[in-house]
Scaffold this motif. Sequence first.
Motif, PDB file in Angstrom:
ATOM      1  N   SER A 388      -8.254 -12.304  -4.357  1.00 42.73           N
ATOM      2  CA  SER A 388      -7.988 -11.023  -4.909  1.00 42.73           C
ATOM      3  C   SER A 388      -6.257 -10.798  -4.722  1.00 42.73           C
ATOM      4  O   SER A 388      -6.209 -10.085  -3.710  1.00 42.73           O
ATOM      5  N   GLY A 389      -5.677 -11.022  -5.731  1.00 42.20           N
ATOM      6  CA  GLY A 389      -4.344 -10.700  -5.450  1.00 42.20           C
ATOM      7  C   GLY A 389      -3.964  -9.324  -5.427  1.00 42.20           C
ATOM      8  O   GLY A 389      -4.698  -8.533  -5.792  1.00 42.20           O
ATOM      9  N   PRO A 390      -2.716  -8.894  -4.738  1.00 38.28           N
ATOM     10  CA  PRO A 390      -2.407  -7.397  -4.681  1.00 38.28           C
ATOM     11  C   PRO A 390      -2.399  -6.818  -5.907  1.00 38.28           C
ATOM     12  O   PRO A 390      -2.421  -5.660  -5.810  1.00 38.28           O
ATOM     13  N   ASN A 391      -2.059  -7.353  -6.935  1.00 34.90           N
ATOM     14  CA  ASN A 391      -1.944  -6.747  -8.324  1.00 34.90           C
ATOM     15  C   ASN A 391      -3.029  -6.531  -9.063  1.00 34.90           C
ATOM     16  O   ASN A 391      -3.098  -6.050 -10.308  1.00 34.90           O
ATOM     17  N   SER A 392      -4.214  -7.006  -8.455  1.00 39.40           N
ATOM     18  CA  SER A 392      -5.422  -6.986  -9.090  1.00 39.40           C
ATOM     19  C   SER A 392      -6.065  -5.529  -9.185  1.00 39.40           C
ATOM     20  O   SER A 392      -5.847  -4.725  -8.475  1.00 39.40           O
ATOM     21  N   GLU A 393      -6.798  -5.205 -10.240  1.00 43.14           N
ATOM     22  CA  GLU A 393      -7.399  -4.088 -10.841  1.00 43.14           C
ATOM     23  C   GLU A 393      -8.256  -3.704  -9.669  1.00 43.14           C
ATOM     24  O   GLU A 393      -8.212  -2.470  -9.195  1.00 43.14           O
ATOM     25  N   ILE A 394      -8.898  -4.549  -9.072  1.00 49.22           N
ATOM     26  CA  ILE A 394     -10.028  -4.112  -8.153  1.00 49.22           C
ATOM     27  C   ILE A 394      -9.368  -3.772  -6.774  1.00 49.22           C
ATOM     28  O   ILE A 394      -9.776  -2.535  -6.198  1.00 49.22           O
ATOM     29  N   VAL A 395      -8.217  -4.635  -6.381  1.00 44.11           N
ATOM     30  CA  VAL A 395      -7.727  -4.086  -5.212  1.00 44.11           C
ATOM     31  C   VAL A 395      -6.921  -2.610  -5.550  1.00 44.11           C
ATOM     32  O   VAL A 395      -7.037  -1.676  -4.694  1.00 44.11           O
ATOM     33  N   GLN A 396      -6.515  -2.468  -6.413  1.00 44.14           N
ATOM     34  CA  GLN A 396      -5.935  -1.006  -6.883  1.00 44.14           C
ATOM     35  C   GLN A 396      -7.107  -0.041  -7.123  1.00 44.14           C
ATOM     36  O   GLN A 396      -6.709   0.995  -6.341  1.00 44.14           O
ATOM     37  N   VAL A 397      -8.123  -0.430  -7.298  1.00 43.48           N
ATOM     38  CA  VAL A 397      -9.112   0.712  -7.516  1.00 43.48           C
ATOM     39  C   VAL A 397      -9.702   0.849  -6.195  1.00 43.48           C
ATOM     40  O   VAL A 397     -10.066   2.070  -5.805  1.00 43.48           O
ATOM     41  N   LEU A 398      -9.838  -0.158  -5.187  1.00 50.23           N
ATOM     42  CA  LEU A 398     -10.255   0.275  -3.787  1.00 50.23           C
ATOM     43  C   LEU A 398      -9.248   1.009  -3.085  1.00 50.23           C
ATOM     44  O   LEU A 398      -9.771   1.895  -2.479  1.00 50.23           O
ATOM     45  N   ALA A 399      -8.010   0.673  -3.478  1.00 52.03           N
ATOM     46  CA  ALA A 399      -6.943   1.509  -2.792  1.00 52.03           C
ATOM     47  C   ALA A 399      -7.024   3.085  -3.235  1.00 52.03           C
ATOM     48  O   ALA A 399      -7.059   4.166  -2.312  1.00 52.03           O
ATOM     49  N   GLU A 400      -7.341   3.269  -4.750  1.00 48.23           N
ATOM     50  CA  GLU A 400      -7.603   4.681  -5.144  1.00 48.23           C
ATOM     51  C   GLU A 400      -8.579   5.255  -4.428  1.00 48.23           C
ATOM     52  O   GLU A 400      -8.721   6.360  -4.049  1.00 48.23           O
ATOM     53  N   ALA A 401      -9.838   4.507  -4.270  1.00 45.42           N
ATOM     54  CA  ALA A 401     -11.166   5.067  -3.730  1.00 45.42           C
ATOM     55  C   ALA A 401     -10.752   5.675  -2.525  1.00 45.42           C
ATOM     56  O   ALA A 401     -11.175   6.660  -1.954  1.00 45.42           O
ATOM     57  N   ALA A 402      -9.990   4.734  -1.516  1.00 45.09           N
ATOM     58  CA  ALA A 402      -9.710   5.058  -0.070  1.00 45.09           C
ATOM     59  C   ALA A 402      -8.748   6.289  -0.070  1.00 45.09           C
ATOM     60  O   ALA A 402      -8.971   7.203   0.600  1.00 45.09           O
ATOM     61  N   ARG A 403      -8.003   6.530  -0.962  1.00 48.67           N
ATOM     62  CA  ARG A 403      -6.936   7.656  -1.207  1.00 48.67           C
ATOM     63  C   ARG A 403      -7.682   8.906  -1.605  1.00 48.67           C
ATOM     64  O   ARG A 403      -7.422  10.030  -1.381  1.00 48.67           O
ATOM     65  N   ASN A 404      -8.944   8.782  -2.229  1.00 45.92           N
ATOM     66  CA  ASN A 404      -9.812   9.848  -2.801  1.00 45.92           C
ATOM     67  C   ASN A 404     -10.764  10.147  -2.044  1.00 45.92           C
ATOM     68  O   ASN A 404     -11.690  10.956  -2.060  1.00 45.92           O
ATOM     69  N   GLY A 405     -10.599   9.695  -0.458  1.00 38.09           N
ATOM     70  CA  GLY A 405     -11.593  10.045   0.577  1.00 38.09           C
ATOM     71  C   GLY A 405     -12.842   9.322   0.803  1.00 38.09           C
ATOM     72  O   GLY A 405     -13.799   9.675   1.459  1.00 38.09           O
ATOM     73  N   LYS A 406     -12.978   8.291  -0.018  1.00 40.19           N
ATOM     74  CA  LYS A 406     -14.350   7.468   0.095  1.00 40.19           C
ATOM     75  C   LYS A 406     -14.081   6.588   1.567  1.00 40.19           C
ATOM     76  O   LYS A 406     -12.919   6.255   1.650  1.00 40.19           O
ATOM     77  N   GLU A 407     -15.210   6.173   2.134  1.00 41.96           N
ATOM     78  CA  GLU A 407     -15.337   5.241   3.103  1.00 41.96           C
ATOM     79  C   GLU A 407     -15.278   3.646   2.395  1.00 41.96           C
ATOM     80  O   GLU A 407     -16.132   3.466   2.199  1.00 41.96           O
ATOM     81  N   VAL A 408     -14.119   3.274   2.264  1.00 39.99           N
ATOM     82  CA  VAL A 408     -13.892   1.980   1.795  1.00 39.99           C
ATOM     83  C   VAL A 408     -13.835   0.903   2.825  1.00 39.99           C
ATOM     84  O   VAL A 408     -12.765   1.181   3.883  1.00 39.99           O
ATOM     85  N   THR A 409     -14.722  -0.077   2.887  1.00 42.02           N
ATOM     86  CA  THR A 409     -14.489  -1.138   3.822  1.00 42.02           C
ATOM     87  C   THR A 409     -14.202  -2.610   3.060  1.00 42.02           C
ATOM     88  O   THR A 409     -15.132  -2.640   1.993  1.00 42.02           O
ATOM     89  N   ALA A 410     -13.132  -3.053   3.529  1.00 41.03           N
ATOM     90  CA  ALA A 410     -12.814  -4.469   2.765  1.00 41.03           C
ATOM     91  C   ALA A 410     -13.043  -5.370   3.654  1.00 41.03           C
ATOM     92  O   ALA A 410     -12.279  -5.383   4.954  1.00 41.03           O
ATOM     93  N   VAL A 411     -13.858  -6.479   3.563  1.00 41.47           N
ATOM     94  CA  VAL A 411     -14.098  -7.807   4.393  1.00 41.47           C
ATOM     95  C   VAL A 411     -13.202  -8.914   3.695  1.00 41.47           C
ATOM     96  O   VAL A 411     -13.542  -9.388   2.755  1.00 41.47           O
ATOM     97  N   ILE A 412     -12.032  -9.224   3.917  1.00 44.22           N
ATOM     98  CA  ILE A 412     -10.936 -10.024   3.513  1.00 44.22           C
ATOM     99  C   ILE A 412     -11.008 -11.309   4.363  1.00 44.22           C
ATOM    100  O   ILE A 412     -10.573 -11.281   5.301  1.00 44.22           O
ATOM    101  N   GLU A 413     -11.110 -12.327   3.554  1.00 49.34           N
ATOM    102  CA  GLU A 413     -11.031 -13.698   4.143  1.00 49.34           C
ATOM    103  C   GLU A 413      -9.560 -14.051   4.037  1.00 49.34           C
ATOM    104  O   GLU A 413      -9.120 -14.485   3.089  1.00 49.34           O
TER     105      GLU A 413
END
Length: 701
Positions: A388-413
């Motif tokens: 998943s590239g850095p410009n993908s919507e999924i990565v951007q949404v995960l970053a948004e969720a983290a900034r919104n205070g969600k407990e975001v855990t990403a297991v990146i291979e």
Amino acid sequence: MTQIMPASKNLSPVEFQHSSSSYINREISLLAFHKRVLAQAKDKNHPLLERLNFLIIFSRNLDEFFEIRVSGLMKQIDFKTITTAPDGIPNEVIIEQISESAHLAIQEQYDTLNHILLPELENYGIKFIQYHNILEKHLDWIKHYFFKQVQPVVTPISLDPAHPFPRLVNKSLNFIVSLEGKDAFGRQIELAIVPAPRSLPRVVRLPDELTDGEEHYILLSAIIQQHISDLFPGMIATGCYQFRVTRNADLTLAEDVDDLAVALKDELSSRRFGRAVRLEIANNCPNSINDYLLEQFDLDPQHLYQVNGPVNLTRLITNFDIPELRFKPYQAVIPKALRNSNKIFETLTKQDVLLHHPFDSFKPVINLLREAAQDPNVLAIKQTLYRSGPNSEIVQVLAEAARNGKEVTAVIELRARFDEESNITVANLLQEAGAVVVYGIVGYKTHAKMILIVRREAGKLKRYVHLGTGNYHAGNARMYTDYGLLTTHEAICEDVHKIFQELTGMGKLLKLKKLFHAPFTLHAQLLHLIEQETAHAKAGKKARIIVKVNALTEPKLISALYTASQAGVKIDLIIRSICCLRPQIQGLSENIRVRSIVGRYLEHTRVYYFHNDGQEDLYCASADWMGRNLFSRVETCFPIEDKKLKKQIIDYGLLSYLKDNVRAWELDANDQWHAVSPKDGEEAHIAQQVLMQQRTLPTTA
């Protein structure tokens, strides 16, 4: 029915089953798949520009084949490693067979380009200007472009005692130039290397005034060749020959590294200068120069590929705006269950939702994450990321969720091949947003595709899960066929939670209720399911196995399938690329049929079906039937239990593919693949097309 292979006539079926003769070499099988892709470039049922695209895909596939597979064989030969492959063929013999087959395939590739595709493209006003077909009217423009755009960034390198042969980057375009005369220092220079600047486009469009408005493109190699002497003032260039070296691009990481990301960055820099494994050069290059380059790269003549055209066809990619020469656009649909609902959580509480990409849109996956990122009741989001590239919507949404205070855990291979650098960027981006980022388990690639969302509802915590067969990559979801399951099934959600615990924490293996997972239970469960089907057949019951994966190489699974076939189990294997099993051999595998689908979309779904005395057990998975998936990766295999969704996959994801008589190839007992075509009076059936048509019907669910 094809009889047992001549070399094995003296073996009983049981002896043959456990001999090396019962396995096809995986490298030869993979090369055969690449040749099936190449065949699409000549298939007139495909639009013209799509045929060119298949030719480019073949070129890209072959690059990786040499960078990874051939380089691995050569490394084993260099270190005198004895082969442990189940086929038992010595590495030196495999290299010879690859060389013979690859040379023929590359000859076919360039014949297809020069004698079929380029002439047909010219009929539509699309022309590629190479050095041999530069016209008088092109010369002034080429000269201006060379001196303004090319010469300022080109660095010629003379070959003399003070300038040894340079280290050339993997797959870079270079020229070797033969010279006469002396340079400014009075040196008699006979040879020089001119690396083509990687910053310049390989294909340049000529201005309309030179082409009467048609789309004419000139190759950078032609521009450089036309003015090669201008790079050596006062000397005469007597020859100029483009070449490209392919190097070992596999990465090797120690298991005791302190920081995986740092170690990977160090390894990435070495990938550009690994051991040479292939030399491509213009076919008009003199033998003396060929020999000289082979010596410089420490290669044997069998690794030399002389080509009649550009040495890197992947750089022919150009955006042509001619709709009739492309596949008819297809608009992916939103499943009916989600189409009229803006609240995914409410829908999933009521029912599971199955996505079949690219026929179904990838948007529900993104929308699920976006809704979770913005929902005050969502507490945590956990997700695996493989490509998943850095410009993908999924990565951007995960970053948004983290900034919104969600407990975001990403297991990146991080070690997803050729996406390593991109994945490091993704990891840094998410960490900066406040997400917890882990890199999985050293020694085991995290290949599982999972999302887990924890939401507070009526004072209790509820889990929502997405499990998939393919990557969280929107671009792939438009080109690859994959399944995704959205569910709130308690046992499945609990299993996914436990797997995330294994990936991010410490502790003993946790027992799962519904999912099988590698490297722990998946292989054993697959053997059990095959053996169960074998027992049903021996008891006189109907027995059927259908497996759709990208590759089948694991010896114990192959042996179990042979045993099942001998018991009377009807087995259909839909294998996109590598198949090491030999089908249709009397007394061993006459009940096994192997086919491969090569079409508009890359087949990527992993589906396992077992009749199981009428219960019809059906699983989707992230894993192929390969040793690396089953023993060296973290993978998930999940059941499809909803009757409606199960029927949908069986009917359209399996049985329809077995009826495909246009895009299918079948494997015989002599390791040969044959294209399938409709029999007399039989209607054409294209599985991917059926799925597109089925999605456009008003009653589509």
